[in-house]
Design a protein around this motif. Structure first.
Motif, short mmCIF file in Angstrom:
data_model
loop_
_atom_site.label_atom_id
_atom_site.label_comp_id
_atom_site.label_asym_id
_atom_site.label_seq_id
_atom_site.Cartn_x
_atom_site.Cartn_y
_atom_site.Cartn_z
N CYS A 193 20.69 46.79 44.54
CA CYS A 193 20.38 47.30 45.89
C CYS A 193 21.62 47.43 46.77
CB CYS A 193 19.39 46.37 46.59
SG CYS A 193 17.76 46.36 45.84
N TYR A 194 22.59 46.57 46.57
CA TYR A 194 23.77 46.51 47.43
C TYR A 194 25.00 46.94 46.63
CZ TYR A 194 20.68 43.70 50.37
OH TYR A 194 19.65 43.26 51.13
N PHE A 244 29.31 42.85 53.93
CA PHE A 244 29.12 44.22 54.41
C PHE A 244 30.18 44.49 55.47
CE2 PHE A 244 27.50 46.97 57.78
CZ PHE A 244 27.10 48.09 57.07
N PHE A 245 30.78 45.68 55.45
CA PHE A 245 31.76 46.08 56.46
C PHE A 245 31.61 47.56 56.72
CE2 PHE A 245 35.78 47.79 57.86
CZ PHE A 245 36.14 46.88 58.85
N TYR A 296 30.22 41.18 57.67
CA TYR A 296 28.96 40.43 57.74
C TYR A 296 28.69 39.84 56.36
CZ TYR A 296 23.96 39.48 58.30
OH TYR A 296 22.73 38.87 58.35
N VAL A 297 28.43 38.55 56.30
CA VAL A 297 28.09 37.90 55.04
C VAL A 297 26.59 38.12 54.81
CG1 VAL A 297 27.96 35.73 53.77
CG2 VAL A 297 29.92 36.18 55.27
N CYS A 316 30.55 37.36 60.55
CA CYS A 316 29.27 36.90 61.08
C CYS A 316 28.27 36.79 59.95
CB CYS A 316 28.77 37.84 62.17
SG CYS A 316 28.58 39.56 61.63
N LEU A 317 27.14 36.16 60.24
CA LEU A 317 26.08 35.99 59.25
C LEU A 317 24.83 35.47 59.93
CD1 LEU A 317 25.95 32.67 58.87
CD2 LEU A 317 27.85 33.09 57.35
N HIS A 318 23.74 35.54 59.22
CA HIS A 318 22.50 34.86 59.60
C HIS A 318 22.37 33.67 58.66
CE1 HIS A 318 21.53 38.58 61.76
NE2 HIS A 318 20.78 37.78 62.51
#
Length: 164
Positions: A36-37, A60-61, A74-75, A120-122
């Motif tokens: 998917c990624y 992701f960038f 983003y992680v 950043c990340l959640h």
């Protein structure tokens, strides 16, 4: 492990072990994620020992920073192998592999990919203490319950990565 906790531990000991065992990401299907990624804005990173993957990270960038006008990464996912986590049944094979992988991702992203420091990340609930400890800031307006949004600025990111 569940049989051990049920049969060999009293209630207090069981509760203590359960609070330390990280299971929030056990449902992640890494093969499905890899299919998917797989576009250019995603980058995969692995920490390996021989043929064994000890930790994995997907970033992701670009992602717009909530702290300034920078583009940061983003992680999407970061996890360590089950044998590198706490369990009452055996010792971890390696300690700190998630931290080492994240530090390497930060350095590589800046030096090789040209990204600015900061990311950043959640966060999964069990990991929030780690992210707060390294200087990440919780920004509650960007939370996705039950995941809290964290971001780290360039100076704290460089400090964590060991380049300052």
């Amino acid at each position: 492990m569940l049989a051990y906790l049920k049969d060999e531990c009293d209630d207090e000991e069981r509760d203590e072990y359960l609070s330390k065992i990280q299971t929030e990401d056990f449902h992640w299907n890494w093969f499905n994620k890899s299919t998917c990624y797989n576009t250019e804005e995603y980058k995969w990173f692995f920490l390996k020992s021989g043929d064994s993957v000890e930790a994995a990270c997907l970033i992701f960038f670009p992602k717009k920073s909530a702290l300034n006008d920078n583009s940061i990464f983003y992680v999407e996912f970061i996890a360590v192998a089950p044998w590198n986590r706490f369990t009452p049944l055996e010792k971890k094979r390696y300690n700190g592999v998630g931290k080492k992988l994240l530090q390497a991702v930060i350095k590589y992203s800046a030096a090789t990919l040209g990204y600015t420091y900061g990311f950043c990340l959640h966060s999964l609930p069990q990991a929030q203490g780690f992210y707060e400890h390294i200087g990440m800031i919780h920004i509650d307006a960007l939370d996705k319950s039950p995941l809290q949004y964290y971001e780290i600025d360039d100076n704290n990111s460089m400090r964590f990565a060991g380049v300052l």
